[in-house]
Design a protein around this motif. Structure first.
Motif, short mmCIF file in Angstrom:
data_model
loop_
_atom_site.label_atom_id
_atom_site.label_comp_id
_atom_site.label_asym_id
_atom_site.label_seq_id
_atom_site.Cartn_x
_atom_site.Cartn_y
_atom_site.Cartn_z
N ARG A 8 -4.10 14.76 2.09
CA ARG A 8 -3.17 14.06 1.23
C ARG A 8 -1.72 14.52 1.44
N ALA A 9 -1.56 15.79 1.76
CA ALA A 9 -0.20 16.29 1.94
C ALA A 9 0.34 15.94 3.32
N HIS A 10 -0.52 15.41 4.16
CA HIS A 10 -0.18 15.12 5.54
C HIS A 10 1.00 14.15 5.62
N VAL A 11 2.05 14.54 6.35
CA VAL A 11 3.20 13.66 6.52
C VAL A 11 2.99 12.82 7.77
N PRO A 12 3.07 11.51 7.65
CA PRO A 12 2.78 10.67 8.82
C PRO A 12 3.77 10.87 9.95
N ILE A 13 3.32 10.64 11.16
CA ILE A 13 4.20 10.66 12.33
C ILE A 13 5.33 9.64 12.11
N ALA A 14 4.95 8.52 11.47
CA ALA A 14 5.91 7.44 11.24
C ALA A 14 7.18 7.95 10.57
N THR A 15 7.01 8.84 9.59
CA THR A 15 8.15 9.30 8.82
C THR A 15 9.15 10.07 9.68
N THR B 27 -2.95 7.00 -0.07
CA THR B 27 -1.63 6.59 0.42
C THR B 27 -1.76 5.93 1.79
N ASP B 28 -2.98 5.73 2.24
CA ASP B 28 -3.19 5.12 3.55
C ASP B 28 -2.78 3.64 3.48
N HIS B 29 -1.94 3.22 4.41
CA HIS B 29 -1.43 1.85 4.35
C HIS B 29 -2.55 0.81 4.40
N LYS B 30 -3.65 1.13 5.11
CA LYS B 30 -4.72 0.13 5.22
C LYS B 30 -5.44 -0.04 3.90
N VAL B 31 -5.66 1.08 3.22
CA VAL B 31 -6.32 1.00 1.92
C VAL B 31 -5.43 0.23 0.94
N ILE B 32 -4.13 0.55 0.95
CA ILE B 32 -3.22 -0.14 0.03
C ILE B 32 -3.18 -1.63 0.36
N GLY B 33 -3.15 -1.93 1.65
CA GLY B 33 -3.16 -3.34 2.05
C GLY B 33 -4.39 -4.05 1.51
N PHE B 116 7.13 5.73 4.08
CA PHE B 116 7.07 6.35 2.76
C PHE B 116 5.72 6.04 2.10
N PRO B 117 4.67 6.78 2.46
CA PRO B 117 3.34 6.42 1.96
C PRO B 117 3.21 6.51 0.44
N ARG B 118 3.89 7.47 -0.18
CA ARG B 118 3.72 7.59 -1.63
C ARG B 118 4.45 6.49 -2.37
N LEU B 119 5.61 6.09 -1.81
CA LEU B 119 6.33 4.96 -2.38
C LEU B 119 5.45 3.71 -2.30
#
Ligand code: HEM
Lengths: 198, 572
Positions: A8-15, B27-33, B116-119
């Motif tokens: 959960r704390a993992h920061v994506p590469i995207a960021t 916060t996974d974009h696929k799950v949110i999608g 911004f996964p949490r956003l």
């Protein structure tokens, strides 16, 4: 990375990427402001359109306190200067100094709000309430929305300053500064529209 | 600017997460999608059920509706209002923009998540609250808001007129929260596409559907502000008693119409653009041909987005606006049909000479073009102020905009779901059931709305509870048409069961597929199906545009974006 908390704390590469060369956080702040501009734009635009059709609004506007408004303009502009100095300090990686300047900015916001509440209580006491006329509805709603932005800005700035004091997240000093300049710029529009044009 | 080298091992090893952290607070974009998509589909069922209830009332006025009961006039108003609002704000927006945007953007531009996964998660949570509020607003004392999805004051501004002291403000609150959710989402999408692209993914290599979602997000961002301001004013009018929109106290009800349509018209392009993006992706894959005129399509989308800010007053031709201004808006409205038509021509040209495979997604994409064309052409009559003065607020308008919205929200969505289903769940949907569902949806759809064009031209006004009160408008012929439309609707709704069965059965029992079942080029097909947390086993780099199908001198008729030039693919 094997247990859930890490995932959960993992920061994506995207960021961490920056295909445009502009830092992601700054881009985001610009887009937030863009969407805020149209919100205030809608409010100010409709105020101006209506005002053109209601000559008597000028009379109503003469009851707003120009001196207090001018003082507040001065206070906000000065606080923006402090935000710029905070940014400079952050660039020089001097966290405590940046935090002190942010503190000054917050103080400016505080003074602004105090003057505002003095104005409003005075006006309400004299019967210029939100119900008196559509002019006053616009006055309270537009300035109120702006005041809300001042409060939100102060809260976030407090958090950023607390971080900066410990030398953390210094890049955020610039971001909150950008936001504060925007709040300032909105007031530059509100002041003439509600306090000067009579 | 130097691009970071492709990183390895981006996929985070699967940890034993709880149901909650994996599917609800992820916060996974696929799950949110998928959260957005499933919520939107559930809302579509509610909106469809509402259409069933009020269509039954129109076809058989005053009779008890099975599964609902008697429809009162007040309930009728609440039903159409919430049907419209739900279909636009809680079906089209979440499924087409938020659902597809979240699922597709990081996969298609080659990164592991949104920036911004949490956003992103917050955006869905706010959206979910808005869903809860709109549903609660239907059952509060006084019932749901009944002042139409356009919420014109003074009717909407005072409980004195609308008799929904709770329903009206709750409706407004729900809409405003939904706006906030999509603003957050839109900012996230835009920044992600600007900054998080894989190395080599230059602007002109971004798949059209991603472009469309970004342009739509920007148009939304640019147009929704004034309505947010308007919503604050209307909310205060409703709850505190200010008089922004009350002419009696110096307010102006027309102001709301301007604020609403300044948003409302761009909004229809906000939902249109992602749907056309889906169609573009599906067309090239199933015609095995390069997308015709990529840059032109992109240009038409941008032009549409810009012109959409200058057409809003064509909704107000009969609202007493200055006739000279009405002419101006007629011209801009006719202008906006040019880029949209051009886009459709480019799609048709893509088909020309292709080796077309009529798989279910392709059928939906083709149906989109055909049906949307009818919507577009009938729009010309409404955009011209002279004819609109007669047709305004008749069923002609209702039929027209359903010929645009239905292709967008329903046909476009089914194209997307049937096409990306294998990526979402790693399995195939049944083609047979898919085709039954397709014909069972598209044929009745036309049978619902062609009759409504006719009743509209005959003078039937929209938002009327019962035509029995207007003898000239309840002739046997018009009543026949109403019954045809209603029966067709029931048939269409019944066929949705086929879809639901196909969807949920295939999720568990469909034929398992590999990464790239359609032999497509875009990056999402380079990830495993379904993609793990982190998406790609090896973060991809991009070597060419997304539509290299049927390139001469190649063994394969497709050429994925992430395959380096020298390397030849093993035969599939
Ligand atoms: C499932 C098939 C559908 C049927 C049979 C249907 C039918 C109708 C009818 C008959 C009306 C007019 C009611 C009246 O004026 O008294 C209406 C209104 C409306 N519908 Fe639909 N509809 C369907 C799907 C959709 C979809 C997919 C959308 C948009 C994405 C949509 C958006 C609207 C809107 C915005 C209104 C206007 C509501 C108002 O007057 O405030 N509908 N619908």
């Amino acid at each position: 990375m094997s247990h859930a908390a890490d995932v959960r704390a993992h920061v994506p590469i995207a960021t961490g990427r920056s295909a445009t060369g502009i830092p992601t956080a700054r881009l985001a702040v610009w887009w937030v402001l863009a969407s805020e501009i149209v919100i205030f734009g809608g409010l100010i635009g409709s105020y101006v359109m209506l005002r053109l059709h209601h000559p008597h609004w000028a009379e109503e506007a003469s009851h707003t306190n120009t001196v207090a408004g001018a003082f507040n303009t001065f206070v906000l502009l000065t606080s923006s200067l402090a935000a710029v100095l905070a940014h400079q300090a952050a660039e020089a990686r001097n966290g405590p100094r940046a935090a002190r300047f942010l503190g000054l900015t917050i103080l400016g916001g505080l003074v602004f709000l105090m003057v505002k509440s003095f104005e409003w209580s005075n006006e309400i006491a004299h019967g210029f309430t939100i119900f008196r006329d559509v002019f006053w509805s616009y006055y309270y709603v537009t300035c109120g929305l702006h005041g809300l932005h001042v409060i939100v800005g102060m809260v976030i700035m407090g958090i950023v300053a607390a971080d900066a004091r410990r030398g953390r997240n210094l890049h955020r000093v610039e971001l909150i500064g950008i936001y504060w300049h925007f709040v300032d710029a909105v007031w530059i529009f509100l002041f003439p529209l509600f306090y000067i044009a009579k | 600017m130097s691009m970071p080298a492709p990183a390895h091992g981006a996929a985070v090893a699967h940890a034993p997460e709880s149901f909650w952290s994996r599917y609800v607070f992820s916060t996974d974009h696929k799950v949110i999608g998928l959260q957005y998509m499933f919520t939107g589909m559930a809302m579509a069922l509610i909106g469809g059920f509402m259409a069933y209830v009020f269509r039954m009332q129109l076809a058989f006025p005053g009779q008890s509706v099975p599964l609902y009961g008697l429809v009162t006039a007040r309930e009728y108003n609440a039903l159409i209002t919430n049907h419209g609002s739900i279909m636009i704000f809680w079906v089209s927006m979440p499924v087409l923009i938020a659902g597809l945007g979240n699922f597709l953007i990081p996969l298609m531009i080659g990164c592991d998540d949104m920036v911004f996964p949490r956003l992103n998660r917050l955006s869905y949570q706010i959206f979910f609250v808005s869903v809860v509020i709109i549903l609660i607003s239907l059952v509060v004392p006084g019932g749901g808001f009944g002042g139409a999805w356009t919420a014109y004051p003074p009717l909407s501004a005072s409980a004195h007129y609308n008799h929904t002291p709770w329903g009206a403000p709750l409706w407004l609150l729900a809409v405003a929260l939904e706006f906030v959710a999509f603003l957050l989402g839109g900012i996230n999408f835009t920044v992600t596409v600007m900054n998080a692209r894989a190395p080599g993914m230059t602007a002109m290599r971004i798949p059209i559907v991603v472009w469309m979602i970004v342009i739509a997000s920007l148009v939304f961002m640019g147009s929704v502000g004034p309505l947010i301001a308007g919503a604050v004013m209307l909310f205060l009018d409703q709850t505190v008693g200010t008089q922004f929109f009350d002419p009696k106290a110096g307010g102006d009800p027309l102001l709301w119409q301007h604020l609403f349509w300044f948003f409302g018209h761009p909004e229809v392009y906000v939902v249109l653009l992602p749907a056309t993006g889906v169609v573009a992706e599906v067309l090239t894959v199933f015609a095995r041909k390069k997308l015709f005129a990529y840059k032109t399509i992109l240009g038409t989308a941008i032009a549409t987005g810009i012109i959409s800010f200058f057409v809003w007053a064509h909704h107000q031709f009969v609202a007493g606006i200055d006739p000279r201004m009405a002419h101006l808006f007629t011209i801009t409205t006719l202008l906006i049909s040019i880029p949209v038509a051009e886009m459709l021509f480019a799609f048709i040209a893509t088909l020309y000479g292709g080796s077309i495979e009529f798989a279910t997604p392709m059928l939906w994409a083709l149906a989109f073009i055909a049906e949307f064309l009818i919507g577009g052409v009938t729009g010309i009559f409404l955009g011209a102020n002279a004819t609109d003065i007669y047709l305004h607020d008749t069923y002609f308008v209702v039929a027209h905009f359903h010929y645009t919205f239905f292709p967008i929200a329903i046909i476009g969505t089914f194209a997307a779901i049937t096409y990306w289903f294998p990526k979402m769940f790693g399995r195939r949907m049944s083609e047979t059931l898919g085709k039954i569902h397709f014909w069972g949806t598209v044929i009745p759809f036309n049978l619902i709305f062609i009759p409504l064009f006719l009743t509209g031209v005959a003078g039937q006004h929209r938002r009327i509870y019962s035509y029995e009160n207007f003898p000239q408008l309840s002739t046997p012929w018009l009543n026949h048409l109403a019954v045809i439309a209603t029966v067709a609707l029931i048939v269409m709704l019944a066929f949705q069961v086929v879809f639901l069965v196909n969807f949920f059965w295939s999720m568990r029992h469909g034929e398992e597929v590999g990464a790239n079942p359609w032999n497509a080029n875009t990056l999402e097909w380079a990830a495993p199906s379904p993609p793990p947390h982190g998406n790609f086993v090896t973060m991809p780099a991009v070597y060419r545009g997304p539509y290299e199908y049927g390139v001469p001198d190649r063994d394969l008729d497709y050429w994925p974006q992430h395959v380096p030039n020298q390397e030849e693919l093993p035969r599939a």
